[in-house]
Write a protein that holds these residues in place. Structure first.
Motif, PDB file in Angstrom:
ATOM      1  N   ARG A 175     -28.461   6.991  35.227  1.00  0.00           N
ATOM      2  CA  ARG A 175     -29.396   7.804  35.991  1.00  0.00           C
ATOM      3  C   ARG A 175     -30.830   7.548  35.532  1.00  0.00           C
ATOM      4  NH1 ARG A 175     -27.340  13.788  35.852  1.00  0.00           N
ATOM      5  NH2 ARG A 175     -26.567  13.160  33.826  1.00  0.00           N
ATOM      6  N   LEU A 208     -34.779   8.365  34.732  1.00  0.00           N
ATOM      7  CA  LEU A 208     -35.547   9.488  34.196  1.00  0.00           C
ATOM      8  C   LEU A 208     -36.482  10.048  35.276  1.00  0.00           C
ATOM      9  CD1 LEU A 208     -36.519  11.253  31.873  1.00  0.00           C
ATOM     10  CD2 LEU A 208     -38.039   9.403  31.187  1.00  0.00           C
ATOM     11  N   PHE A 209     -37.141   9.126  36.026  1.00  0.00           N
ATOM     12  CA  PHE A 209     -38.075   9.561  37.064  1.00  0.00           C
ATOM     13  C   PHE A 209     -37.556   9.157  38.439  1.00  0.00           C
ATOM     14  CE2 PHE A 209     -40.937   8.744  33.402  1.00  0.00           C
ATOM     15  CZ  PHE A 209     -41.345  10.046  33.199  1.00  0.00           C
ATOM     16  N   ARG A 210     -37.772  10.058  39.366  1.00  0.00           N
ATOM     17  CA  ARG A 210     -37.503   9.686  40.753  1.00  0.00           C
ATOM     18  C   ARG A 210     -38.745   9.013  41.323  1.00  0.00           C
ATOM     19  NH1 ARG A 210     -35.065  15.437  42.587  1.00  0.00           N
ATOM     20  NH2 ARG A 210     -32.955  15.186  41.749  1.00  0.00           N
ATOM     21  N   ALA A 245     -40.542   9.934  43.797  1.00  0.00           N
ATOM     22  CA  ALA A 245     -41.607  10.910  44.062  1.00  0.00           C
ATOM     23  C   ALA A 245     -42.402  11.212  42.789  1.00  0.00           C
ATOM     24  CB  ALA A 245     -41.011  12.195  44.620  1.00  0.00           C
ATOM     25  N   ASP A 246     -41.694  11.292  41.655  1.00  0.00           N
ATOM     26  CA  ASP A 246     -42.387  11.566  40.385  1.00  0.00           C
ATOM     27  C   ASP A 246     -43.360  10.441  40.057  1.00  0.00           C
ATOM     28  OD1 ASP A 246     -40.781  13.775  40.203  1.00  0.00           O
ATOM     29  OD2 ASP A 246     -39.278  12.748  38.956  1.00  0.00           O
ATOM     30  N   ILE A 282     -46.438  10.660  42.122  1.00  0.00           N
ATOM     31  CA  ILE A 282     -47.351  11.711  41.626  1.00  0.00           C
ATOM     32  C   ILE A 282     -48.132  11.206  40.407  1.00  0.00           C
ATOM     33  CG2 ILE A 282     -47.432  13.963  40.465  1.00  0.00           C
ATOM     34  CD1 ILE A 282     -45.068  14.767  42.311  1.00  0.00           C
ATOM     35  N   ILE A 283     -47.426  10.538  39.478  1.00  0.00           N
ATOM     36  CA  ILE A 283     -48.087  10.025  38.269  1.00  0.00           C
ATOM     37  C   ILE A 283     -49.178   9.017  38.634  1.00  0.00           C
ATOM     38  CG2 ILE A 283     -47.746   8.614  36.181  1.00  0.00           C
ATOM     39  CD1 ILE A 283     -44.915   9.938  36.035  1.00  0.00           C
ATOM     40  N   VAL A 296     -52.168  10.773  40.115  1.00  0.00           N
ATOM     41  CA  VAL A 296     -53.017  11.419  39.097  1.00  0.00           C
ATOM     42  C   VAL A 296     -53.863  10.383  38.359  1.00  0.00           C
ATOM     43  CG1 VAL A 296     -53.004  12.703  36.924  1.00  0.00           C
ATOM     44  CG2 VAL A 296     -51.510  13.406  38.792  1.00  0.00           C
ATOM     45  N   LEU A 297     -53.245   9.257  38.007  1.00  0.00           N
ATOM     46  CA  LEU A 297     -53.989   8.194  37.323  1.00  0.00           C
ATOM     47  C   LEU A 297     -55.116   7.662  38.204  1.00  0.00           C
ATOM     48  CD1 LEU A 297     -51.048   6.210  35.660  1.00  0.00           C
ATOM     49  CD2 LEU A 297     -52.811   7.538  34.484  1.00  0.00           C
ATOM     50  N   SER A 335     -57.948  10.131  38.331  1.00  0.00           N
ATOM     51  CA  SER A 335     -58.741  10.132  37.096  1.00  0.00           C
ATOM     52  C   SER A 335     -59.661   8.921  37.040  1.00  0.00           C
ATOM     53  CB  SER A 335     -57.830  10.174  35.864  1.00  0.00           C
ATOM     54  OG  SER A 335     -57.040   9.009  35.820  1.00  0.00           O
ATOM     55  N   PHE A 337     -64.492   7.930  37.059  1.00  0.00           N
ATOM     56  CA  PHE A 337     -65.352   6.984  36.335  1.00  0.00           C
ATOM     57  C   PHE A 337     -66.247   6.168  37.274  1.00  0.00           C
ATOM     58  CE2 PHE A 337     -62.135   7.785  33.155  1.00  0.00           C
ATOM     59  CZ  PHE A 337     -62.889   7.851  31.997  1.00  0.00           C
TER      60      PHE A 337
END
Lengths: 121, 344
Positions: free
Chosen positions: A2, A4-6, A8-9, A12-13, A16-17, A20, A24
């Motif tokens: 299995r 760790l991240f799907r 969709a996760d 999202i990450i 966010v990156l 951010s 700059f």
């Protein structure tokens, strides 16, 4: 096995990156303005964005000297010293240009460099 | 597997919160690292001239402060003749007496005298009584009479100065003026200082005398003698010293004649040169300053041997706007003002 991240996760990450990184971007593109700094006795007393000057004006950073400002340019317009080298040096209009009234310890410099890192004179 | 299962079961909000926190922490760390390795620059007046610092690497502001304190020390404790109790002031106040000075001052004076010897005295730090008469840029700037100069000229004799490791003695009637090499000597001291800091690289101008420090390559503009706000050409250089002597920096006009500040110490008058400026590049700030003055006074042909003795290179700008460049700088020079002509 299995994960760790799907998917969709991960999206999202990445989002966010990316957001951010966007923070700059202004720092990467704000170096084109013509900004003059005025130093009196070694301390910076004024920072003037010459591109945003609306209307000509003059001010006295220290008794004995007068600095004139217009859009895209700045200069010593009056000085009580004898040699008047600062006044004679005329308008500063490009990055890296500097003019100084040595007797009064007042320096104008346009921040940044154009094609050279420093001038020898 | 159990750990992954636990993580897998975490609330998605928690996952996002953790991601945002990690991103922020990484961002702050990266931003801090970039800030520390970025440039710090400042401009001020010191040693009676404009000083500009550009430092690259961490702790730029703190290191810049150290540099400015170092320049202040060079002027006030060592080389200024106008600062009460500086080494040079104490030497000038006691002619005929061996005055105890710092090792650095003694070395600077000894190096200056060595240049004087090699250039047959056209550059001479014992010219103090005559520069006082002219007082270029000072309150009492004026054209002195021939009699005043004749009276003082016999005392301008570098060979009458005696130097040991820690003492300097001048003869009666003499006074030292280290104005022609003070800025370069300050650059030498700054280089020593920077090597004890965490500065990666730096370019520092003390009144136009430059220190290029560290591994970085720098583009150095040579001032257009006819328009000092602009350059006429540039040099691509790394870790070295650069100094320029020109007839445009300090001068006055009287009776339609221009009197500039580069005095020929053998005559007491401004050097009657075909040149507008000379820029010298070499591995010592003091020498680049001294040689640019000596080369301006001696002219192009008579300077070549002097330059080679110090392994120095130079750019000569003539009044007719011809430019002559010594071999070691030819491939480093770029002409940017087409009104000048580079001679082959």
């Amino acid at each position: 096995m299995r994960k760790l991240f799907r998917r969709a996760d991960i999206i999202i990450i990445i989002a966010v990156l990316f957001l951010s990184f966007l923070l700059f971007i202004p720092n990467l593109f704000n170096n084109d303005s013509l900004v003059a700094s005025v130093y009196v006795d070694g301390e910076q007393t004024e920072e003037i964005n010459l591109d945003k000057v609306e209307g000509d004006y003059a001010f006295s950073p220290k008794k004995g000297t007068v600095i004139s400002v217009k859009k895209g340019a700045i200069c010593f317009s009056e000085a009580t010293c004898r040699d008047k080298i600062c006044v004679d040096s005329g308008w500063l209009t490009a990055k890296g240009q500097t003019s100084a009234c040595l007797p009064e310890r007042v320096v104008i410099t346009i921040n940044g460099t154009d094609k050279t890192d420093m001038m020898t004179y | 597997m159990k750990v992954i299962d636990k993580l897998r079961n975490l609330n998605k909000r928690a996952l996002i919160a953790v991601t945002v926190c990690i991103t922020l922490i990484v961002g702050i760390v990266v931003f801090d690292a970039v800030r520390k390795s970025s440039e710090y620059s400042t401009t001020t007046v010191a040693m009676g001239t404009v000083v500009t610092l550009r430092l690259f690497g961490p702790d730029g502001e703190e290191n810049a402060q150290l540099v400015l304190e170092n320049i202040d020390e060079t002027e006030k404790a060592l080389l200024s003749r106008n600062e009460k109790n500086s080494d040079v002031d104490r030497i000038n106040s006691a002619p005929g007496t061996a005055v105890s000075v710092s090792y650095e001052t003694a070395e600077i004076i000894a190096d200056s005298l060595a240049v004087s010897k090699k250039c047959e005295g056209v550059f001479d730090i014992t010219v103090g009584e005559i520069t006082k008469l002219w007082d270029f840029g000072g309150e009492n700037q004026r054209l002195p009479s021939d009699e005043e100069i004749k009276e003082r000229l016999p005392f301008v004799t570098y060979s009458n100065v005696k130097v040991t490791d820690t003492t300097v003695t001048i003869a009666e009637g003499q006074s030292l003026d280290l104005g022609a090499i003070g800025k370069g000597a300050a650059c030498d001291r700054i280089k020593t200082l920077l090597s004890s800091t965490n500065t990666d690289s730096a370019v520092i101008s003390v009144g136009g005398s430059l220190l290029l420090y560290g591994k970085k390559d720098f583009t150095i503009g040579i001032t257009n003698p006819e328009n000092s706000q602009n350059s006429m050409g540039s040099l691509e250089l790394s870790e070295t010293f650069v100094s320029t002597s020109g007839n445009y920096e300090k001068f006055f006009v009287e009776n339609d004649k221009k009197y500039h500040h580069i005095l020929d110490a053998t005559t007491g008058y401004p050097a009657d040169s075909r040149l507008m400026s000379v820029t010298v590049v070499c591995d010592s700030g003091l020498l680049s300053d001294a040689l640019s003055t000596a080369c301006y006074i001696r002219g192009y042909q008579q300077s070549l041997e002097l330059l080679s003795q110090y392994n120095a290179q130079a750019v000569f700008i003539f009044k007719d706007k011809t430019v002559r460049i010594t071999d070691g700088l030819k491939d480093k020079f770029t002409l940017t003002d087409e009104s000048f002509v580079v001679a082959e």
